[in-house]
Design a protein around this motif. Structure first.
Motif, PDB file in Angstrom:
ATOM      1  N   LEU A   1       4.675 -14.347  43.233  1.00 52.09           N
ATOM      2  CA  LEU A   1       3.444 -15.398  43.044  1.00 52.09           C
ATOM      3  C   LEU A   1       4.126 -16.816  44.338  1.00 52.09           C
ATOM      4  N   ARG A   2       5.081 -17.819  43.929  1.00 54.61           N
ATOM      5  CA  ARG A   2       5.054 -18.433  45.106  1.00 54.61           C
ATOM      6  C   ARG A   2       5.082 -18.217  46.183  1.00 54.61           C
ATOM      7  N   ALA A   3       6.004 -16.464  46.455  1.00 49.80           N
ATOM      8  CA  ALA A   3       5.706 -16.062  47.669  1.00 49.80           C
ATOM      9  C   ALA A   3       4.021 -15.988  48.377  1.00 49.80           C
ATOM     10  N   ILE A   4       3.396 -15.255  47.090  1.00 46.34           N
ATOM     11  CA  ILE A   4       1.412 -14.754  48.000  1.00 46.34           C
ATOM     12  C   ILE A   4       1.243 -16.233  48.131  1.00 46.34           C
ATOM     13  N   ALA A   5       1.303 -17.745  46.867  1.00 44.24           N
ATOM     14  CA  ALA A   5       0.707 -18.541  47.113  1.00 44.24           C
ATOM     15  C   ALA A   5       1.277 -19.543  48.892  1.00 44.24           C
ATOM     16  N   GLN A   6       2.290 -19.322  49.044  1.00 43.69           N
ATOM     17  CA  GLN A   6       3.006 -19.816  50.777  1.00 43.69           C
ATOM     18  C   GLN A   6       1.698 -19.017  51.447  1.00 43.69           C
TER      19      GLN A   6
ATOM     20  N   VAL B   1       0.494 -24.734  48.787  1.00 38.04           N
ATOM     21  CA  VAL B   1       2.091 -25.873  48.692  1.00 38.04           C
ATOM     22  C   VAL B   1       1.911 -26.494  47.270  1.00 38.04           C
ATOM     23  N   GLY B   2       3.027 -26.839  46.593  1.00 40.85           N
ATOM     24  CA  GLY B   2       3.007 -27.895  45.963  1.00 40.85           C
ATOM     25  C   GLY B   2       2.393 -27.604  44.544  1.00 40.85           C
ATOM     26  N   VAL B   3       2.174 -26.385  44.142  1.00 41.22           N
ATOM     27  CA  VAL B   3       0.847 -25.507  43.299  1.00 41.22           C
ATOM     28  C   VAL B   3       1.735 -25.241  41.803  1.00 41.22           C
ATOM     29  N   GLY B   4       3.079 -25.795  41.944  1.00 44.16           N
ATOM     30  CA  GLY B   4       4.177 -25.126  40.496  1.00 44.16           C
ATOM     31  C   GLY B   4       4.941 -24.490  40.441  1.00 44.16           C
ATOM     32  N   ARG B   5       5.738 -24.906  39.531  1.00 42.45           N
ATOM     33  CA  ARG B   5       6.549 -23.463  39.972  1.00 42.45           C
ATOM     34  C   ARG B   5       6.853 -22.034  38.528  1.00 42.45           C
ATOM     35  N   ASP B   6       5.359 -23.125  37.768  1.00 43.60           N
ATOM     36  CA  ASP B   6       6.108 -21.787  36.574  1.00 43.60           C
ATOM     37  C   ASP B   6       4.906 -20.388  36.502  1.00 43.60           C
ATOM     38  N   HIS B   7       4.765 -19.879  36.093  1.00 49.12           N
ATOM     39  CA  HIS B   7       4.218 -18.070  36.495  1.00 49.12           C
ATOM     40  C   HIS B   7       2.294 -18.999  36.020  1.00 49.12           C
ATOM     41  N   PHE B   8       2.406 -19.284  34.943  1.00 44.57           N
ATOM     42  CA  PHE B   8       1.257 -19.638  35.021  1.00 44.57           C
ATOM     43  C   PHE B   8       0.169 -21.327  36.275  1.00 44.57           C
TER      44      PHE B   8
ATOM     45  N   LEU C   1      -0.221 -18.591  39.043  1.00 50.27           N
ATOM     46  CA  LEU C   1      -1.268 -17.791  38.856  1.00 50.27           C
ATOM     47  C   LEU C   1      -2.627 -18.144  38.470  1.00 50.27           C
ATOM     48  N   GLN C   2      -3.013 -19.838  38.201  1.00 53.16           N
ATOM     49  CA  GLN C   2      -4.243 -20.556  38.349  1.00 53.16           C
ATOM     50  C   GLN C   2      -4.172 -20.953  39.683  1.00 53.16           C
ATOM     51  N   ALA C   3      -3.471 -21.321  40.148  1.00 57.82           N
ATOM     52  CA  ALA C   3      -3.686 -21.884  41.764  1.00 57.82           C
ATOM     53  C   ALA C   3      -4.325 -20.793  42.924  1.00 57.82           C
ATOM     54  N   ILE C   4      -3.432 -20.141  42.604  1.00 56.51           N
ATOM     55  CA  ILE C   4      -3.515 -18.564  43.591  1.00 56.51           C
ATOM     56  C   ILE C   4      -5.656 -17.909  43.067  1.00 56.51           C
ATOM     57  N   ASN C   5      -5.888 -18.326  41.739  1.00 54.31           N
ATOM     58  CA  ASN C   5      -7.459 -17.853  41.425  1.00 54.31           C
ATOM     59  C   ASN C   5      -8.288 -19.183  41.145  1.00 54.31           C
ATOM     60  N   TYR C   6      -7.821 -19.938  41.284  1.00 52.81           N
ATOM     61  CA  TYR C   6      -9.380 -21.390  42.288  1.00 52.81           C
ATOM     62  C   TYR C   6      -8.693 -20.972  43.723  1.00 52.81           C
TER      63      TYR C   6
ATOM     64  N   GLN D   1       8.128  -4.726  37.372  1.00 52.95           N
ATOM     65  CA  GLN D   1       7.287  -5.138  36.955  1.00 52.95           C
ATOM     66  C   GLN D   1       6.868  -6.956  37.812  1.00 52.95           C
ATOM     67  N   ALA D   2       7.410  -6.700  38.852  1.00 54.30           N
ATOM     68  CA  ALA D   2       6.349  -6.539  40.360  1.00 54.30           C
ATOM     69  C   ALA D   2       5.106  -6.830  41.009  1.00 54.30           C
ATOM     70  N   LEU D   3       5.662  -5.117  40.958  1.00 52.41           N
ATOM     71  CA  LEU D   3       4.458  -4.253  40.783  1.00 52.41           C
ATOM     72  C   LEU D   3       3.072  -4.668  39.478  1.00 52.41           C
ATOM     73  N   GLU D   4       3.339  -4.555  38.813  1.00 54.22           N
ATOM     74  CA  GLU D   4       2.649  -5.194  37.378  1.00 54.22           C
ATOM     75  C   GLU D   4       2.050  -6.224  37.633  1.00 54.22           C
ATOM     76  N   MET D   5       2.465  -7.049  38.593  1.00 52.49           N
ATOM     77  CA  MET D   5       1.977  -8.267  38.572  1.00 52.49           C
ATOM     78  C   MET D   5       1.162  -8.222  38.985  1.00 52.49           C
ATOM     79  N   VAL D   6       1.295  -7.672  40.341  1.00 53.68           N
ATOM     80  CA  VAL D   6       0.585  -6.843  41.508  1.00 53.68           C
ATOM     81  C   VAL D   6      -0.518  -6.639  40.863  1.00 53.68           C
ATOM     82  N   ARG D   7      -0.882  -5.804  40.186  1.00 49.98           N
ATOM     83  CA  ARG D   7      -1.741  -5.305  38.958  1.00 49.98           C
ATOM     84  C   ARG D   7      -2.801  -6.139  38.327  1.00 49.98           C
ATOM     85  N   LEU D   8      -1.848  -6.924  38.192  1.00 46.21           N
ATOM     86  CA  LEU D   8      -3.065  -8.457  37.442  1.00 46.21           C
ATOM     87  C   LEU D   8      -3.563  -9.392  38.480  1.00 46.21           C
TER      88      LEU D   8
END
Length: 274
Positions: free
Chosen positions: A88-93, A98-105, A108-113, A138-145
């Protein structure tokens, strides 16, 4: 070393995925058409597979060049061993966040916005994941989400998974069936024919400046057959053999690349070709 001798402007068989050197065989054109169709029709998930060196990454670069300003794109080149959070961090970058948080939630929220903002601006977002066969389940499942991010009318993100044939085998797993069922556009990129190989060599030489040269550089028909046989129709190996054969031709001070020179090149590359 041989560029000046042959009157070329640059190396014709560099292995970097430069779209200028892309020669579209019938199947490469068909693969590119599948990618464009999937993205432009907002099909959600697209799968492109092919053997090592078949030209998948170069096709992705060509796709990015074709999409234009209507699309905001992210290209993930090395997802190996990434956890869900690192992914998620790599996709966000890649989307410039940048500076959108470190944890999973938060990620994901920053990418959604961000994807909502892209959609409101009249653009489409595209994520290309190269070497996807290296990803964990697990990473592929995250891509699905990520593909669940949507408005009432359409998906917010088009996702292209690119990888070697084992990626298709991984996606056939029972625990990835939800992801597999969402892939509506699939294409497998095969190897080149002998005719394709001849045209591929000619195309790359012309892009490198052969058309403006008077040195008479050419591959003899028997040399083309040998390159196709040694490389098994794989573009990356064709490049390697072509480069070494030109070097051998330079050493021999000849513009005619013969089967003997190709065999010398293959011998030097024996770790890569059979």
């Amino acid at each position: 070393m041989y560029i000046d001798f042959y009157g070329l402007k640059e190396e014709p068989f560099n292995i970097t995925p430069d779209p200028r050197f892309l020669y579209l065989t019938d199947q490469h054109q068909e693969a590119l058409n599948h990618l464009l169709y999937g993205v432009q029709q907002r099909k959600g998930f697209i799968l492109l597979t092919g053997e090592v060196g078949a030209g998948k990454t170069t096709l992705c670069r060509a796709l990015l060049n074709r999409l234009g300003e209507k699309y905001q794109t992210a290209l993930l080149l090395n997802p190996a061993a990434m956890s869900e959070t690192h992914l998620l961090r790599a996709i966000a970058q890649e989307f410039g966040l940048v500076g959108v948080g470190r944890d999973h939630f938060d990620l994901l929220q920053a990418i959604n916005y961000h994807l909502i903002e892209v959609n409101c601006a009249g653009q489409d977002a595209v994520l290309i994941v190269d070497e996807a066969q290296t990803m964990s389940v697990q990473a592929l499942e995250m891509v699905r989400l990520l593909s669940n991010l949507e408005t009432e009318k359409q998906k917010l993100l088009q996702i292209i998974l690119v990888g070697q044939p084992e990626l298709a085998h991984t996606l056939a797993r029972q625990d990835l069936r939800q992801l597999s069922q969402r892939i509506t556009v699939r294409y497998h990129l095969g190897t080149m024919t002998r005719t394709d190989t001849a045209e591929y060599l000619r195309h790359r030489l012309n892009v490198a400046g052969l058309a403006g040269s008077s040195r008479g550089l050419h591959f003899e028909p028997s040399a083309v057959r040998a390159i196709h046989r040694f490389a098994r129709g794989t573009p990356r190996l064709i490049n390697a053999l072509g480069d070494k054969a030109l070097l051998a031709g330079y050493v021999s001070q000849t513009p005619a690349i013969s089967r003997r020179l190709v065999r010398l090149a293959a011998r030097e590359l024996k770790g890569s070709v059979s």
